[in-house]
Design an enzyme around this catalytic site. Structure first.
Site, PDB file in Angstrom:
ATOM      1  CG  ASP A 149      43.801  57.740  37.726  1.00  0.00           C
ATOM      2  OD1 ASP A 149      44.345  58.803  36.559  1.00  0.00           O
ATOM      3  OD2 ASP A 149      42.926  57.081  37.742  1.00  0.00           O
TER       4      ASP A 149
ATOM      5  CG  HIS B  73      45.618  49.355  35.868  1.00  0.00           C
ATOM      6  ND1 HIS B  73      44.990  48.774  34.615  1.00  0.00           N
ATOM      7  CD2 HIS B  73      45.170  50.688  35.822  1.00  0.00           C
ATOM      8  CE1 HIS B  73      45.732  49.229  33.590  1.00  0.00           C
ATOM      9  NE2 HIS B  73      45.365  50.847  33.850  1.00  0.00           N
TER      10      HIS B  73
HETATM   11  N1  CMC Z   1      39.560  48.520  46.246  1.00  0.00           N
HETATM   12  C1  CMC Z   1      38.949  47.459  47.141  1.00  0.00           C
HETATM   13  N2  CMC Z   1      38.890  46.191  46.462  1.00  0.00           N
HETATM   14  C2  CMC Z   1      39.291  46.496  44.928  1.00  0.00           C
HETATM   15  C3  CMC Z   1      39.023  47.714  43.994  1.00  0.00           C
HETATM   16  C4  CMC Z   1      39.299  48.783  44.738  1.00  0.00           C
HETATM   17  N3  CMC Z   1      39.883  49.930  44.482  1.00  0.00           N
HETATM   18  N4  CMC Z   1      39.878  47.457  42.793  1.00  0.00           N
HETATM   19  C5  CMC Z   1      39.937  46.139  42.534  1.00  0.00           C
HETATM   20  N5  CMC Z   1      38.905  45.488  43.994  1.00  0.00           N
HETATM   21  C6  CMC Z   1      38.855  44.196  44.221  1.00  0.00           C
HETATM   22  C7  CMC Z   1      37.651  43.746  43.895  1.00  0.00           C
HETATM   23  O1  CMC Z   1      36.487  44.183  45.127  1.00  0.00           O
HETATM   24  C8  CMC Z   1      38.117  42.489  43.409  1.00  0.00           C
HETATM   25  O2  CMC Z   1      37.905  41.524  44.566  1.00  0.00           O
HETATM   26  P1  CMC Z   1      37.449  39.685  44.653  1.00  0.00           P
HETATM   27  O3  CMC Z   1      38.539  39.337  43.574  1.00  0.00           O
HETATM   28  O4  CMC Z   1      37.400  39.643  45.807  1.00  0.00           O
HETATM   29  O5  CMC Z   1      35.715  40.156  44.253  1.00  0.00           O
HETATM   30  C9  CMC Z   1      39.471  42.299  42.803  1.00  0.00           C
HETATM   31  O6  CMC Z   1      40.174  43.261  43.312  1.00  0.00           O
HETATM   32  C10 CMC Z   1      39.391  42.867  41.076  1.00  0.00           C
HETATM   33  O7  CMC Z   1      39.088  43.506  40.751  1.00  0.00           O
HETATM   34  P2  CMC Z   1      38.215  44.069  39.459  1.00  0.00           P
HETATM   35  O8  CMC Z   1      36.844  44.606  39.658  1.00  0.00           O
HETATM   36  O9  CMC Z   1      37.625  42.103  38.945  1.00  0.00           O
HETATM   37  O10 CMC Z   1      39.166  44.897  38.574  1.00  0.00           O
HETATM   38  P3  CMC Z   1      39.075  45.048  37.044  1.00  0.00           P
HETATM   39  O11 CMC Z   1      40.454  44.741  36.341  1.00  0.00           O
HETATM   40  O12 CMC Z   1      38.005  45.115  36.601  1.00  0.00           O
HETATM   41  O13 CMC Z   1      38.823  46.437  37.173  1.00  0.00           O
HETATM   42  C11 CMC Z   1      39.843  48.235  38.731  1.00  0.00           C
HETATM   43  C12 CMC Z   1      40.394  47.103  37.162  1.00  0.00           C
HETATM   44  C13 CMC Z   1      40.836  49.672  37.964  1.00  0.00           C
HETATM   45  C14 CMC Z   1      38.541  49.213  37.279  1.00  0.00           C
HETATM   46  C15 CMC Z   1      39.219  48.881  39.053  1.00  0.00           C
HETATM   47  O14 CMC Z   1      40.698  48.382  40.331  1.00  0.00           O
HETATM   48  C16 CMC Z   1      38.328  49.824  40.030  1.00  0.00           C
HETATM   49  O15 CMC Z   1      38.063  49.923  40.143  1.00  0.00           O
HETATM   50  N6  CMC Z   1      39.907  50.730  40.940  1.00  0.00           N
HETATM   51  C17 CMC Z   1      39.019  52.235  41.421  1.00  0.00           C
HETATM   52  C18 CMC Z   1      39.092  52.989  40.274  1.00  0.00           C
HETATM   53  C19 CMC Z   1      40.519  53.669  39.804  1.00  0.00           C
HETATM   54  O16 CMC Z   1      41.414  53.588  40.524  1.00  0.00           O
HETATM   55  N7  CMC Z   1      40.145  53.477  38.158  1.00  0.00           N
HETATM   56  C20 CMC Z   1      41.563  53.881  37.659  1.00  0.00           C
HETATM   57  C21 CMC Z   1      41.991  53.494  36.954  1.00  0.00           C
HETATM   58  S1  CMC Z   1      43.608  53.432  36.381  1.00  0.00           S
HETATM   59  C22 CMC Z   1      43.440  54.921  35.590  1.00  0.00           C
HETATM   60  C23 CMC Z   1      43.142  54.651  34.033  1.00  0.00           C
HETATM   61  O17 CMC Z   1      44.258  53.613  33.341  1.00  0.00           O
HETATM   62  O18 CMC Z   1      41.799  54.652  33.222  1.00  0.00           O
END
Ligand code: CMC
Length: 424
Positions: free
Chosen positions: A359, A302
């Site tokens: 989710d 998240h």
């Molecule tokens: N699986 C594997 N690795 C992950 C995941 C995941 N689900 N989420 C983040 N990471 C890793 C990412 O690769 C990165 O690694 P590094 O630092 O080595 O590059 C690190 O964790 C930080 O990720 P980020 O993409 O910079 O984080 P963000 O804050 O931009 O994204 C997120 C947040 C929710 C979009 C992301 O965690 C994700 O894609 N999760 C899966 C989709 C999901 O479940 N979304 C629902 C969110 S909750 C409902 C809502 O409120 O909308």
């Protein structure tokens, strides 16, 4: 707190510091460009406050979520979705007579116009429900309604909340080629939604209290989440003084994406894929750690929560209760539990503070309740509606609100002369 200072090209600029009621600190850079000619660059807006807001407070480090000061756990346990929706939109919990009046108005406005039902029927049955929801909300806008801030917003707000459950159920029934049924007045919002989904016209649909409670809690848990992608979209569109219908319709589009509300559908699809692939969950955990694979564990991580998602904690308990009540043995649930265990004890996930989010569990409950996977994100939208409306209303009621218009740092070609095709 003293002003914040910025040094740029030998000059010092001072900016006021703003402190929220929960001690959150912001540097007000509204005058940054005017005074220094520089802009704040923050792709993804992770450090940018787009507004001051009195609706929802999140402390992501400690896993805290309050709507207008009330902790999410208390709201989900003690109140009806109608009370929470009222409080989000109008600021305070309703008295008994305010609640009765609100419910009576919701009953009065629940029926969908024939034109909107006809519009839903023009979609192929396999169309995504979010596409139908986006179009149907835009089509709810009365022909005479023209956006002006002086308009009777409350009437439109009540009408959208009242109609959205009818609309979600009509979409579900269209997918099954079944006609929509009428709303029933003596039911709760959650109960009427179940009746609209599964009832028969003129028939007595028996509502299971435990399921009604679970839907009520799910709606409350999704009802707002401060300046997330869809709420910011609703504000963005609303800031141009587009109507509440256009703004909510845009919010539905933003929610649809798999990184936001669309993740609940993707969680189930992922669990199904793992199941069909011999339940080798470790393979999928490993794949999500390999950046080259482009695969992420859906329902994990998240932007804001870096400890736990309080909604997920509540839902996890609710999931167990619902499954026990329905006596459902679900192989996908077993995979979900194992995936959760493996990921939570894996260094990659621990280091990056990746926990199951809302989710991860909501999809499992929806599935147990028999809601088809492609309707999951519509369920999220049904819950999130009062939050979007509260965000839209807060912006609209702010006399200082300006159109949202971010800047950029241009990285393209510098000025060059056009050549004709013969010269290229
Ligand atoms: N699986 C594997 N690795 C992950 C995941 C995941 N689900 N989420 C983040 N990471 C890793 C990412 O690769 C990165 O690694 P590094 O630092 O080595 O590059 C690190 O964790 C930080 O990720 P980020 O993409 O910079 O984080 P963000 O804050 O931009 O994204 C997120 C947040 C929710 C979009 C992301 O965690 C994700 O894609 N999760 C899966 C989709 C999901 O479940 N979304 C629902 C969110 S909750 C409902 C809502 O409120 O909308």
């Amino acid at each position: 707190m003293s002003n914040a200072k910025l040094e740029l090209n030998g000059q010092t600029y001072e900016f006021p510091v703003v402190v929220g009621t929960e001690g959150e600190v912001g540097i007000d850079v509204a005058k940054l460009r005017v005074s220094s000619k520089a802009i704040a660059l923050d792709p993804g807006y992770g450090n940018t406050g787009s507004c001051k807001s009195a609706i929802t407070f999140i402390n992501g480090e400690e896993g805290v979520l309050h709507y207008r000061g009330y902790p999410i756990g208390q709201l989900a346990e003690k109140l009806s979705f109608e009370e929470v929706a009222y409080m989000l939109v109008w600021g305070e919990l309703p008295s008994q007579s305010e609640l009765d009046d609100f419910k009576a108005k919701l009953d009065e406005h629940a029926a969908l116009p024939a034109s909107v039902l006809a519009l839903i029927k023009t979609f192929p049955e396999q169309a995504h429900p979010m596409a139908m929801a986006q179009a149907a909300v835009a089509a709810l806008e009365p022909a005479s309604h023209h956006v002006a801030p002086a308009d009777d917003a409350d009437a439109h707000i009540i009408s959208i909340i009242a109609k959205f459950k009818s609309l979600a159920a009509a979409i579900y029934r269209h997918q099954k080629n079944e006609p929509a049924v009428a709303s029933e007045t003596d039911l709760s919002y959650a109960g009427d939604f179940l009746q609209l989904m599964y009832g028969r016209d003129g028939g007595n649909y028996e509502i299971d209290e435990a399921i009604e409670e679970a839907i009520n809690a799910l709606l409350i848990l999704h009802a707002d989440h401060e300046q997330n992608c869809s709420a910011s979209t609703v504000r963005m569109v609303g800031s141009s003084q587009a109507s509440i219908y256009a703004s909510i319709s845009a919010g539905i589009g933003a929610l649809w994406g798999p990184l936001h509300g669309g993740a609940n559908q993707r969680v189930l699809e992922m669990l199904q894929a793992i199941h069909e692939d011999g339940a080798d969950y470790q393979k999928y955990v490993d794949m999500s750690k390999d950046k080259e694979s482009g695969f992420r564990l859906m329902g994990f991580g998240h932007r804001v929560y870096k400890n736990h998602d309080p909604r997920a904690t509540i839902l996890k308990k609710s999931t167990d209760r619902v499954l026990a009540k329905l006596d459902k043995k679900d192989p996908l649930l077993d995979i979900a539990k194992k995936l959760e265990q493996v990921a939570l004890s894996d260094d990659f996930f621990i280091k990056r503070k990746l926990f199951p989010n809302v989710d991860f569990y909501s999809g499992i409950i929806y599935r147990a309740l028999g809601i088809p996977t492609n309707m999951f994100t519509v369920m999220f939208a049904l819950g999130r509606l009062p939050g979007w409306i509260a965000q839209w209303k807060e912006l609209r009621d702010d006399p200082k609100a300006r159109i949202y218009r971010p800047r950029q740092i241009y990285t393209g070609e510098t000025k060059r002369d056009v050549t004709t095709i013969a010269e290229r």
